[in-house]
Design a protein around this motif. Sequence first.
Motif, short mmCIF file in Angstrom:
data_model
loop_
_atom_site.label_atom_id
_atom_site.label_comp_id
_atom_site.label_asym_id
_atom_site.label_seq_id
_atom_site.Cartn_x
_atom_site.Cartn_y
_atom_site.Cartn_z
N ASP A 185 2.71 6.06 -16.48
CA ASP A 185 2.43 6.83 -15.27
C ASP A 185 1.67 8.10 -15.61
O ASP A 185 0.69 8.47 -14.93
CB ASP A 185 3.74 7.19 -14.55
N ALA A 186 2.13 8.80 -16.66
CA ALA A 186 1.48 10.05 -17.04
C ALA A 186 0.03 9.82 -17.47
O ALA A 186 -0.88 10.56 -17.09
CB ALA A 186 2.27 10.72 -18.16
N LEU A 187 -0.20 8.76 -18.27
CA LEU A 187 -1.57 8.47 -18.71
C LEU A 187 -2.44 8.02 -17.54
O LEU A 187 -3.62 8.41 -17.45
CB LEU A 187 -1.54 7.38 -19.78
N LYS A 246 0.82 -1.20 0.00
CA LYS A 246 0.00 0.00 0.00
C LYS A 246 0.86 1.26 0.00
O LYS A 246 0.58 2.21 -0.74
CB LYS A 246 -0.90 -0.01 1.25
N ALA A 247 1.93 1.23 0.80
CA ALA A 247 2.83 2.39 0.82
C ALA A 247 3.50 2.58 -0.53
O ALA A 247 3.63 3.71 -1.02
CB ALA A 247 3.88 2.20 1.91
N ALA A 248 3.91 1.46 -1.14
CA ALA A 248 4.53 1.56 -2.46
C ALA A 248 3.53 2.06 -3.50
O ALA A 248 3.88 2.85 -4.39
CB ALA A 248 5.08 0.19 -2.88
N GLN A 249 2.26 1.63 -3.36
CA GLN A 249 1.23 2.07 -4.29
C GLN A 249 0.98 3.57 -4.15
O GLN A 249 0.83 4.29 -5.15
CB GLN A 249 -0.05 1.29 -4.03
N VAL A 250 0.93 4.03 -2.89
CA VAL A 250 0.73 5.47 -2.67
C VAL A 250 1.89 6.28 -3.23
O VAL A 250 1.71 7.32 -3.87
CB VAL A 250 0.54 5.74 -1.16
N ALA A 251 3.12 5.78 -2.97
CA ALA A 251 4.30 6.48 -3.47
C ALA A 251 4.32 6.49 -5.00
O ALA A 251 4.66 7.50 -5.62
CB ALA A 251 5.57 5.82 -2.94
N GLN A 252 3.90 5.35 -5.61
CA GLN A 252 3.86 5.27 -7.06
C GLN A 252 2.82 6.23 -7.62
O GLN A 252 3.05 6.90 -8.63
CB GLN A 252 3.56 3.84 -7.49
N ALA A 253 1.66 6.30 -6.96
CA ALA A 253 0.61 7.23 -7.42
C ALA A 253 1.08 8.68 -7.32
O ALA A 253 0.80 9.51 -8.20
CB ALA A 253 -0.66 7.02 -6.60
N ARG A 254 1.79 8.98 -6.23
CA ARG A 254 2.32 10.34 -6.06
C ARG A 254 3.34 10.68 -7.16
O ARG A 254 3.31 11.76 -7.75
CB ARG A 254 2.95 10.48 -4.68
N GLN A 255 4.21 9.70 -7.45
CA GLN A 255 5.21 9.91 -8.49
C GLN A 255 4.55 10.03 -9.86
O GLN A 255 4.95 10.85 -10.70
CB GLN A 255 6.23 8.77 -8.49
N ALA A 256 3.50 9.21 -10.10
CA ALA A 256 2.80 9.27 -11.38
C ALA A 256 2.13 10.64 -11.57
O ALA A 256 2.12 11.19 -12.68
CB ALA A 256 1.76 8.16 -11.46
#
Length: 606
Positions: free
Chosen positions: A516-518, A319-329
């Motif tokens: 990520d951008a899309l 979940k933390a990795a998902q949140v970080a990935q969403a933030r980076q995206a």
Amino acid sequence: MPAHTQAHVQHTPPALTETQWATARWEDDGGPAYEPPPGPQAGQWLRIAAAMAERLPELAGREDVLVTCEEQTRSGAPAAFFPTLAALEIDRALFAPLNPATIDPARSGDEERYPVAWGAFTHEAAHAAHSRWSTPPPLRGTALDSAAQLLEESRAEHAHLARRPGDRRFLRSAVHTLVLADFTSQTPTDRWQAAAAAGLILARRDAGILDEDETETLANTITGILGSDLLEHLAQIWSAAHATADEDGQTMLEHAEAWCQALGADPASPEPVPDPTGRRGELAEAIGKVVAAVTANETAQAAAHARVEAARTARKQAKAAQVAQARQAAKTAEKVFAPGQRPYTPGKPVKGQRGRSPVTGSRLPTGAEKAAAGQLARALRAAAYRERITTVTSSAAPPGRLNMRQALARDAQKAAGATPTATPWTRTVHRPNPTPPLRVGIAVDVSGSMSAAAGPIASAAWILAKAAALTDPDSRSATVAYDRSVTAITAPGRAPQRVTQFDAGGLGHSLAEALDALTAGIDLDRPGAGRLLVIASDGYYRQEEAARAAERITALRATGCAVLWLAFDPDPRPLPGTTVLELTDPAQAAAAIGQAATAALATTQP
């Protein structure tokens, strides 16, 4: 009676040893106070004892008890509580094989590493909280005293579990330490010792500490020695003791007297002397099987608990990795779709190097492209269509359709004087299921290997984006081109009016950042819409590029987004998790893309 039942609760301090007497006489004669030289880890044990004393109030509700960790306890038992001194001692050996420097009882949860020591500590804490009575001095050392202390063992733990049921597994882990050591191969198999084993083990079963299957072997052995009637009578005595109040010493002595009478022992005399010619070792063997069963169950429970904790930790990390990935995206989408459509190059910026835009211009769409966009829009709407929701309800009264069998059953129930339960009327209601809007993300590979397909892909990208805009006012699409850099072709939510033209001559593949951008730009990972990702590429990537992009594709598929891979190369290398469409004739791309896109979208859930 096993000696430990009298060693756990010491109502008088242990007698001084010869060394302690000599030290006291030396100090009385004016000599300096003797301080034994500290051991190599004495400081660590003082720290551990202090930390356990800080945790004791949560176990016993008392803040006045001094805790010490002894190399050899004064009582001779692995752990003991001294009511008159408000002191609790525990043997250091119970923490083996841990290094004292690594033991930190002040940290909640650290006790999981030494459950036996913590179980003994919890047992003494139960005595500190609930053993509020004592045998009168004249009766100490008698059979009555032994029976009373025996009954107090399980009574205190039973009362403790009523307050702290979570401590059960620690008490179970300490059964070996608290009981088995006092039953050896030399323990006689007589009535008094069999009753003691029952009071220490079977009483803990009835107190909710041990399980019935774990004590079955011992119960059968004791039944063979005492008989079922006597064992049942003893069970009634310890069950009554479990219900006795903490301060009610008189009632506990009455239970002890009943215990002695049941076994034919004089309460005022010492414990019965065993028959020297009797059998030996039978009780120790049976108790050993109990301990083995408890140990096996606790090991299995600990393993299951570890698996649950590992899964919980993995979910938190994911979940933390998902949140970080969403933030980076989201940050990537801001840079890619920023006004001006400048190429965004992932990674650390290199001085003097800027991403080259593949866009060479734009043109008006042809009539064929407009027609293809309209046809694709109709196909996408059909793919996203959801059937009406049908609900069938039954009732005792209209409106609805009459079921004669149910109607006759209802009349019969009324005639019989029973409460009618039949429901003769059936009603079918059809509710519309709104067609969800569409989210279409298009990623176009503009590296050098895609130069031959640049024209058809530009046309297909416009057709897809335009078709998505025509399906529903709430539908959105976005298109990006990628090589080493990522360039926005169509910004999210904007219907393209012209066909963007570009050349394919770049190096590298930043497909992961393009996805990520899309994803962040048009919410490809968010349910509530029909979502489609289209990737146009031959798939000739470096291993690291392919792995990072495949990870994004897997995550999108898990959320219900369809992924379509368009390949114009004779030897395509699509990434896993995609629906592959190999186009041998670029001129026929639009029609084939429309068919594949509708098929992929129809199999996904919004």
